[in-house]
Each structure stands twice: as C-alpha cells, then as structure tokens.
Design a protein around this motif. Structure first.
Motif, PDB file in Angstrom:
ATOM      1  N   VAL A  38      42.309  26.846  26.450  1.00  0.00           N
ATOM      2  CA  VAL A  38      40.881  26.702  26.671  1.00  0.00           C
ATOM      3  C   VAL A  38      40.251  27.605  27.577  1.00  0.00           C
ATOM      4  O   VAL A  38      39.414  28.103  27.756  1.00  0.00           O
ATOM      5  N   LEU A  39      40.833  27.407  28.948  1.00  0.00           N
ATOM      6  CA  LEU A  39      40.492  28.059  30.164  1.00  0.00           C
ATOM      7  C   LEU A  39      40.400  29.532  29.962  1.00  0.00           C
ATOM      8  O   LEU A  39      39.775  30.440  30.305  1.00  0.00           O
ATOM      9  N   GLY A  40      41.509  29.984  29.143  1.00  0.00           N
ATOM     10  CA  GLY A  40      41.851  31.319  28.961  1.00  0.00           C
ATOM     11  C   GLY A  40      40.881  31.936  28.055  1.00  0.00           C
ATOM     12  O   GLY A  40      40.251  33.108  28.368  1.00  0.00           O
ATOM     13  N   GLN A  41      40.353  31.329  26.976  1.00  0.00           N
ATOM     14  CA  GLN A  41      39.234  31.342  26.036  1.00  0.00           C
ATOM     15  C   GLN A  41      37.830  31.580  26.895  1.00  0.00           C
ATOM     16  O   GLN A  41      37.277  32.371  26.671  1.00  0.00           O
ATOM     17  N   GLN A  42      37.870  30.448  27.789  1.00  0.00           N
ATOM     18  CA  GLN A  42      36.455  30.519  28.390  1.00  0.00           C
ATOM     19  C   GLN A  42      36.336  31.616  29.247  1.00  0.00           C
ATOM     20  O   GLN A  42      35.311  32.176  29.463  1.00  0.00           O
ATOM     21  N   LYS A  43      37.542  32.027  29.978  1.00  0.00           N
ATOM     22  CA  LYS A  43      37.472  33.070  30.773  1.00  0.00           C
ATOM     23  C   LYS A  43      37.031  34.557  30.299  1.00  0.00           C
ATOM     24  O   LYS A  43      36.250  35.154  30.645  1.00  0.00           O
ATOM     25  N   GLU A  44      37.872  34.450  28.862  1.00  0.00           N
ATOM     26  CA  GLU A  44      37.473  35.660  28.188  1.00  0.00           C
ATOM     27  C   GLU A  44      36.036  35.743  27.515  1.00  0.00           C
ATOM     28  O   GLU A  44      35.539  36.985  27.657  1.00  0.00           O
ATOM     29  N   VAL A 103      25.790  50.125  37.029  1.00  0.00           N
ATOM     30  CA  VAL A 103      25.468  48.862  37.238  1.00  0.00           C
ATOM     31  C   VAL A 103      26.900  48.160  37.747  1.00  0.00           C
ATOM     32  O   VAL A 103      27.808  48.266  37.015  1.00  0.00           O
ATOM     33  N   GLY A 104      26.814  47.495  38.800  1.00  0.00           N
ATOM     34  CA  GLY A 104      27.940  46.550  39.372  1.00  0.00           C
ATOM     35  C   GLY A 104      27.785  45.358  39.298  1.00  0.00           C
ATOM     36  O   GLY A 104      26.824  44.718  39.792  1.00  0.00           O
ATOM     37  N   ILE A 105      28.487  44.386  38.593  1.00  0.00           N
ATOM     38  CA  ILE A 105      28.213  42.995  38.556  1.00  0.00           C
ATOM     39  C   ILE A 105      29.614  42.294  38.934  1.00  0.00           C
ATOM     40  O   ILE A 105      30.800  42.561  38.718  1.00  0.00           O
ATOM     41  N   SER A 106      29.705  41.325  39.742  1.00  0.00           N
ATOM     42  CA  SER A 106      30.518  40.469  40.257  1.00  0.00           C
ATOM     43  C   SER A 106      31.382  39.904  39.324  1.00  0.00           C
ATOM     44  O   SER A 106      30.654  39.084  38.361  1.00  0.00           O
ATOM     45  N   LEU A 107      32.615  39.840  39.495  1.00  0.00           N
ATOM     46  CA  LEU A 107      33.420  38.877  38.482  1.00  0.00           C
ATOM     47  C   LEU A 107      34.068  37.429  39.103  1.00  0.00           C
ATOM     48  O   LEU A 107      34.709  36.954  38.586  1.00  0.00           O
ATOM     49  N   ASN A 108      33.666  37.428  40.291  1.00  0.00           N
ATOM     50  CA  ASN A 108      34.352  36.217  41.135  1.00  0.00           C
ATOM     51  C   ASN A 108      33.646  34.906  40.699  1.00  0.00           C
ATOM     52  O   ASN A 108      34.494  34.022  40.785  1.00  0.00           O
ATOM     53  N   PHE A 109      32.600  35.073  40.129  1.00  0.00           N
ATOM     54  CA  PHE A 109      32.130  33.762  39.723  1.00  0.00           C
ATOM     55  C   PHE A 109      32.804  33.239  38.350  1.00  0.00           C
ATOM     56  O   PHE A 109      32.984  31.932  38.343  1.00  0.00           O
ATOM     57  N   ILE A 110      33.414  34.081  37.737  1.00  0.00           N
ATOM     58  CA  ILE A 110      34.359  33.723  36.676  1.00  0.00           C
ATOM     59  C   ILE A 110      35.664  32.971  37.319  1.00  0.00           C
ATOM     60  O   ILE A 110      35.899  31.810  36.824  1.00  0.00           O
ATOM     61  N   GLU A 111      36.295  33.507  38.246  1.00  0.00           N
ATOM     62  CA  GLU A 111      37.328  32.619  38.652  1.00  0.00           C
ATOM     63  C   GLU A 111      36.823  31.405  39.537  1.00  0.00           C
ATOM     64  O   GLU A 111      37.529  30.344  39.361  1.00  0.00           O
ATOM     65  N   ASP A 112      35.624  31.498  40.004  1.00  0.00           N
ATOM     66  CA  ASP A 112      35.047  30.124  40.459  1.00  0.00           C
ATOM     67  C   ASP A 112      34.843  29.349  39.724  1.00  0.00           C
ATOM     68  O   ASP A 112      35.380  27.931  39.721  1.00  0.00           O
ATOM     69  N   LEU A 113      34.378  29.482  38.411  1.00  0.00           N
ATOM     70  CA  LEU A 113      34.087  28.437  37.449  1.00  0.00           C
ATOM     71  C   LEU A 113      35.337  28.268  36.572  1.00  0.00           C
ATOM     72  O   LEU A 113      35.713  26.872  36.475  1.00  0.00           O
ATOM     73  N   VAL A 114      36.469  28.993  36.496  1.00  0.00           N
ATOM     74  CA  VAL A 114      37.881  28.574  36.041  1.00  0.00           C
ATOM     75  C   VAL A 114      38.409  27.437  37.106  1.00  0.00           C
ATOM     76  O   VAL A 114      39.063  26.691  36.777  1.00  0.00           O
ATOM     77  N   ARG A 115      38.226  27.760  38.261  1.00  0.00           N
ATOM     78  CA  ARG A 115      39.142  26.958  39.112  1.00  0.00           C
ATOM     79  C   ARG A 115      38.446  25.621  39.370  1.00  0.00           C
ATOM     80  O   ARG A 115      39.095  24.764  39.388  1.00  0.00           O
TER      81      ARG A 115
END
Length: 575
Positions: free
Chosen positions: A145-151, A269-281
């Motif tokens: 589930v987390l893998g799918q959510q991250k994707e 355009v540069g968008i941060s991906l750190n929020f994805i890791e924060d949500l998954v954490r």
C-alpha cells in the motif's frame, strides 16, 4: 552444623558421589523409556522399578542397574531387555552386567548425554504463530500500500509540475521575442507561491537565464542540475530527479519554448520530493501503531483459544497415560460440542471397547487371538493369492539401443534421461485408465482392464501408446534423445491377475501368454512406433488405422503371428 544433621549430610554426600561416579545416571531413565515405548514394561512397572532401585540405594548403599531390577521384579525377561536395547541403540550387549553406559558413550558420545528438548506449551505456540502471521500480513500489506501510495504521489507531483511548466511555456513566447525580462520574471514570480515548488526559470537560446525565482541568478549562464541524469519523457516534457547539496531531493521538469516552430528557449520547474518521504514516514508510524494494537488483540485471542484447546488435549494426554497403565475405566470429561468433544467421546468409547476386549480375552483365553493370528500369517490375503482370470490389454514400452546409449553417457545423465521417460510413461498410462505393473530396466509394463475393468480397455491402451509417442517426440526436441527411441507393443487377451510373492514381500501383477506375447512383439517396434497384434486390430477395426507388417515368427509360438503398426485412431474417448 547441628549434630543430628551430620549423618544426613554424610549420606547425601555419598549419594552425590555415586551419582558423579555414574552409579545412578540418566541412562536408567533413557533405557526405561525405551523399554516402555517398545511394550516390554508399562508405565506403572517402570515407576515401580525406579522406586525399588532408589530403595536399594538408600537401604543398602549400592546402586543396581534398572534392567536387573526389572528382571528381579519379574516384569520382563533379560533376553527381551537385551534385544530391545541392541535394536534401539544399535549396540551389542550380551548381558545386563555389561557396561551399557560405556557402550553408548563410545557410539554416541556427548549426544546421548544431552538434555531433552524443552516442552513448548500449545498456548505459547499459538501466540507466537499469531504474532508472526499478524506482523507478516500487516508488513506485507503496508509495503504494498505504501509503495502504491508513494508511486501515486510521485505521479501527482509530475502532473503538478507539468501544469506549471505548460503555464510558463504558453505565456513566455511573446516576452521572449520582445526580450521583455520584466514580464518574464513577473510570470515566474507567480510560481513561487505554489507549495513544494522550489524554483522556476526560463533560459534563452544563448543559454543565459532570462527569468528566475531567485533574482540573483538572472543573467547567469545556465548549468544542468545533475550530470548524465536518467530522464523520462512524457509528451513534450522531460523530467528527472536529483539531490541538492543540502540533501533535499528535487524533481526537475523542463520543456522547450517555441513560437511558430522557432526555438525561443527552455523553461525549468523544480518541485520538492521530500514531502513524499515525510508522508510515507508518517504512514509507517501509523501502521506500526495499528499493528501493535491488532497484535495485542491477536495475542489475547490466541492465548484464550490456546488455553481452550490445550486443556482438553491435556485431559486426553492424561487419559492416554492411564490407558497405558491398564486403567481402561478412565474417562475424559466431555463438556464441548465440537471436534475435540467428539474426540473425547470417541476416546471414552475406545477405552470402553479396550476394557471389553481385555475382559473377553481374560475370560475366554488369551490364546484364541494368537491362533487366529497364526492362521492369517500362514495364509495372508488368501483371496488375492488365488488369482483370477481376466481379460486385459498389455502395453510394453522399451527403449531401442539403450545399451549403446548408456555406454556413451555418464551414469547420472543416463539415470536422468531414463527417469524422464518413465515419468512420462507413468503419467500417460494412468491418465488413460491403466496402471504400471512394473519397470523392467529401461522398459515399462502397463496394464489396462485389471484390477479395475473397463469395457474399452483395448482402445484406452492404444490411445495411451499413440499419445505417449507424440509426447516423447515433442520432449526429445529439448535435448533428451532417449525419448525418441521408445518402441511400444500392445496385445490383448486373457491373463491371470493376483498377488505373487512371499509372506515378507508381495506384489500385484499379471502373468500369462498374453503378457509374454506383448513383450515379444516389442522386438518389432522401432523407435517411435506402436506395434499391435491382430486381436487388437480386430477389436478396434472401426476406429484404428494400422499398417499390416506381415507375419512374424515369435519365440514360444508354433505359428507365425500377424503384426500391425498403429498409425492413428479416429474416435475420441474421455479417459
């Protein structure tokens, strides 16, 4: 030390000394359990012998071997004890005066002295199993589930970047043509308000930054954010991820800016991906908390059910021990209306029957059972031994040129190839309703019609042979040339079927002239061929297409025999 305690201490010291010197060891307990397991003595007799052994040690101050105590009490003969010990431990004891401990130590070393494995109660096993299943299930689901959510979050980020990128690309051509730096930066400045967007910039054809969310970088030559990045293209947009020096992971998206097929520049355009890791954490923490909660409930349920199931099993264990002692009147309390309750009731019924049998044997003589047993041993399986005449079809398959093949190959390769052939032959013969009578070296003997009679046993045998040759040919193309060298012969007729052998080993088989003829016909079967007798062709005249090969002299036959090569069979049956 008090004076009246000194004799007791002296006696205990003597006992400890004897224990250290090996006069009383665990060997007696091991041997006693072996004798009990093999039915030489009962649990009650073992306990009585151990008590007598201890009394002798206390009263006379000397240790006596358990086997000698059992013999003196009349529980068993010395010869029976010696025979059991030798059979169990594979040693050579001639008398109970031999040093059995030394023989065991010499043969098994420290293994014989090791402690028995700890007993793990059922409730603990259920708790551990429940814990493992819960943790494994939730961990697997969370990973998926987390893998799918991250994707999905990553795809959503790409879509967000593409929206911003297309907005800039669609509004930047005119200012770029007019070299209106102010309008370009005004356009870029609006992008800074988007959450997660770290930068936006427009590069001209001269590789100079025309507009940037960081005004200090306007007019500076543009440099790629990563060397040799792995990019992904989607429509007109190209993007890749990289790490900034501060450790933040960004997604850079860019596309060309053009006007009437003329390249004017490029927008990034540069968008941060750190929020994805924060949500998954955060989700992982939630999963851990949920797992702990479910684990607590699961453990509680497992413990409750573990005790619920282990209690009646403990009652059954106690009942088994009582039955082993000869207490056939012992009853298991039956308070449940489930499988364990049914098992308890059946156990009580078994005890009642054992008690009746014991009383019957005691009342009418214990030798009646032995006489019946002697009659059975003298004529085991009488009905089968007589044999019966049946009509059957015999299939005989043999490998052509197997001897030369075996001489040119390694033994392991020969066995592997032969096993592949025998496995396929077995599967096909069983599929069509026959059975494997025996393997004779590289040959297989299949029988159709016995012991289960089928009206179409002749057709089944022919179909099995033709289908087997097809499968062998297909499989031989993968490298096993032995499979393409099988010749099959078939004959149908009367056989004698029954058990053949001795009292120590028997086998169900078929014998008779029909079996011999099927075997002899195999000499005319070439590789990949199916040879049948006239009787088979006559039985299948309406469906079998066969080629007459003439008459051949057969060993044991006074007249030549017509043989045919089976080509194909028309109708189909369901095996």
């Amino acid at each position: 030390m008090l004076p009246f305690l000194r004799p007791i201490a002296t006696f205990l010291g003597q006992v400890r000394g004897r224990l250290r010197r090996g006069h009383v060891t665990r060997d007696d307990l091991f041997i006693g359990e072996v004798l009990k397991r093999n039915g030489i003595i009962t649990e009650f007799q073992l306990k009585s012998a151990l008590d007598s052994q201890r009394e002798i040690l206390i009263q006379k101050g000397r240790a006596v071997r358990l086997g000698q105590v059992i013999v003196e009490l009349g529980f068993a003969e010395e010869s029976a004890i010696i025979r059991t010990i030798n059979s169990e431990y594979q040693i050579e004891v001639t008398s109970l005066s031999d040093d059995i401990r030394e023989l065991l130590a010499y043969k098994y070393g420290s293994y014989f002295e090791r402690l028995p494995r700890p007993r793990i109660p059922m409730w603990l096993q259920m708790a551990v199993a429940t814990t493992f299943i819960i943790v494994l299930t939730i961990f697997t689901l969370s990973m998926v589930v987390l893998g799918q959510q991250k994707e999905r979050l990553y795809e959503q980020t790409v879509r967000l970047g593409m929206v911003s990128l297309n907005y800039f690309a669609n509004n930047a051509p005119i200012p770029l043509l007019e070299d209106d730096i102010l309008r370009l930066n005004t356009l870029i400045k609006e992008a800074a308000r988007v959450e997660g967007l770290r930068y936006a910039l427009i590069v001209g054809t001269n590789n100079l930054i025309k507009a940037h969310t960081d005004i200090n970088l306007i007019g500076v030559p543009f440099k790629q954010f990563a060397e040799n990045p792995v990019t992904t293209e989607k429509s007109d947009v190209t993007y890749y991820s990289y790490d900034r020096p501060d450790g933040e992971r960004l997604l850079d998206l860019y596309r060309n800016i053009s006007f009437k097929d003329k390249l004017l520049g490029q927008v990034h355009v540069g968008i941060s991906l750190n929020f994805i890791e924060d949500l998954v954490r955060q989700e992982r923490i939630s999963v851990v908390l949920i797992t702990l909660g479910i684990l607590g409930v699961g453990l509680l349920v497992a413990l409750l059910y573990g005790f619920r199931f282990s209690r009646p099993i403990s009652d059954l264990l106690k009942a088994t021990q009582e039955i082993a002692k000869g207490n056939y009147q012992f009853r298991v309390p039956v308070k449940r209306n489930d499988e364990l309750g049914t098992l308890g009731a059946s156990f009580n019924k078994m005890g009642q029957e054992l008690w009746k049998n014991a009383m019957t044997q005691k009342s009418f003589g214990k030798y009646v059972g032995n006489e019946v047993l002697d009659m059975i041993l003298a004529n085991p399986e009488t009905e089968w031994l007589k044999g019966t005449r049946n009509e059957a079809t015999i299939l005989f398959g043999d490998v052509r040129g197997f001897t030369s093949y075996a001489e040119s190959k390694a033994p392991e390769q020969v066995v592997e190839a032969l096993n592949a052939y025998l496995e396929m032959a077995t599967r096909v013969i069983i599929k069509y309703g026959g059975y494997i009578d025996k393997f004779i070296g590289d040959a297989v003997l299949g029988v159709f019609g016995v012991p289960v009679f089928r009206q179409d046993h002749v057709e089944r045998a022919v179909r099995a042979a033709l289908y087997l040759q097809e499968e062998l040919l297909k499989e031989s193309l993968h490298g096993n040339k032995l499979l393409a060298s099988v010749g099959i012969s078939i004959h149908t007729g009367e056989v004698v079927a029954g058990n053949v052998g001795s009292q120590s080993k028997m086998e169900y088989t078929v014998i008779g002239d029909s079996v011999n003829l099927a075997s002899r016909l195999n000499a005319f079967a070439g590789a990949g061929e199916v040879i049948v007798s006239r009787q088979v062709c006559e039985r299948l005249s309406a469906s079998l297409e066969a080629e007459h090969l003439g008459q051949k002299a057969i060993k044991g036959k006074s007249e030549p025999v017509d043989i045919f090569r089976a080509l194909r069979i028309k109708s189909r049956i369901h095996a």
